[in-house]
Design a protein around this motif. Sequence first.
Motif, PDB file in Angstrom:
ATOM      1  N   ALA A 108       0.980  -1.182   0.003  1.00  0.00           N
ATOM      2  CA  ALA A 108       0.159   0.015   0.026  1.00  0.00           C
ATOM      3  C   ALA A 108       1.065   1.266   0.103  1.00  0.00           C
ATOM      4  N   ASP A 109       0.252   2.286  -0.561  1.00  0.00           N
ATOM      5  CA  ASP A 109       0.837   3.795  -0.104  1.00  0.00           C
ATOM      6  C   ASP A 109       0.174   4.209   1.054  1.00  0.00           C
ATOM      7  N   LEU A 110       1.147   4.595   2.039  1.00  0.00           N
ATOM      8  CA  LEU A 110       0.535   5.067   3.535  1.00  0.00           C
ATOM      9  C   LEU A 110       0.593   6.634   3.032  1.00  0.00           C
ATOM     10  N   GLY A 111       0.639   7.458   4.258  1.00  0.00           N
ATOM     11  CA  GLY A 111       0.519   8.854   3.803  1.00  0.00           C
ATOM     12  C   GLY A 111       1.920   9.405   3.369  1.00  0.00           C
ATOM     13  N   PHE A 112       2.967   8.716   3.985  1.00  0.00           N
ATOM     14  CA  PHE A 112       4.359   9.113   3.464  1.00  0.00           C
ATOM     15  C   PHE A 112       5.038   8.195   2.930  1.00  0.00           C
ATOM     16  N   CYS A 113       4.906   6.930   3.189  1.00  0.00           N
ATOM     17  CA  CYS A 113       5.764   5.840   2.565  1.00  0.00           C
ATOM     18  C   CYS A 113       4.975   4.863   1.651  1.00  0.00           C
ATOM     19  N   ARG A 114       5.769   4.141   1.092  1.00  0.00           N
ATOM     20  CA  ARG A 114       5.213   3.115   0.070  1.00  0.00           C
ATOM     21  C   ARG A 114       5.565   1.910   1.136  1.00  0.00           C
ATOM     22  N   LEU A 115       4.523   1.088   1.303  1.00  0.00           N
ATOM     23  CA  LEU A 115       4.758   0.057   2.368  1.00  0.00           C
ATOM     24  C   LEU A 115       4.878  -1.389   1.276  1.00  0.00           C
ATOM     25  N   LEU A 116       6.204  -2.068   1.549  1.00  0.00           N
ATOM     26  CA  LEU A 116       6.463  -3.166   0.859  1.00  0.00           C
ATOM     27  C   LEU A 116       6.365  -4.312   1.784  1.00  0.00           C
ATOM     28  N   LEU A 117       6.111  -5.678   1.160  1.00  0.00           N
ATOM     29  CA  LEU A 117       6.388  -6.891   1.696  1.00  0.00           C
ATOM     30  C   LEU A 117       7.598  -7.563   1.225  1.00  0.00           C
ATOM     31  N   MET A 118       8.859  -7.807   1.955  1.00  0.00           N
ATOM     32  CA  MET A 118       9.739  -8.506   1.582  1.00  0.00           C
ATOM     33  C   MET A 118       9.345  -9.865   1.112  1.00  0.00           C
TER      34      MET A 118
END
Length: 142
Positions: free
Chosen positions: A25-35
Amino acid sequence: MQDASLSPGSFELDARLQADTRLLADLGFCRLLLMNDRRWPWTILVPRRAGVVEITDFSPGERARLVEEAARVADALRAVSGAPKTNVATLGNAVRQFHLHVVARREGDPNWPGPVWGFGQREPWNDDEAEAFAARLLKQLS
């Protein structure tokens, strides 16, 4: 120091991060990735700013946003995984683009209490497992 290269519009994810992760997902400031390594509940936060290498490249407000998003992700990872500990770290030796690892850990996991980096062979997620884990994590974050 802040400059025009740190604008969100010019953000591109490093090719190695792109290859080693799944978008959550794209959070407010960061892109969230799953390793893409199912041995650990392991996420990566990448602030959506171009040209950032060090935490000192962010403004104080951006650093605060980064820490808040990391704390939210750490709490969600602990809730979803049941792990009692989270490791939050940035190295940036192999991938220069600033990124923050948030990894849920527990005694007895692979390489406990050592680091997750460079240990053994990666065990990629299969699509069904990754989607189920992502759904639980994103629900916990909402």
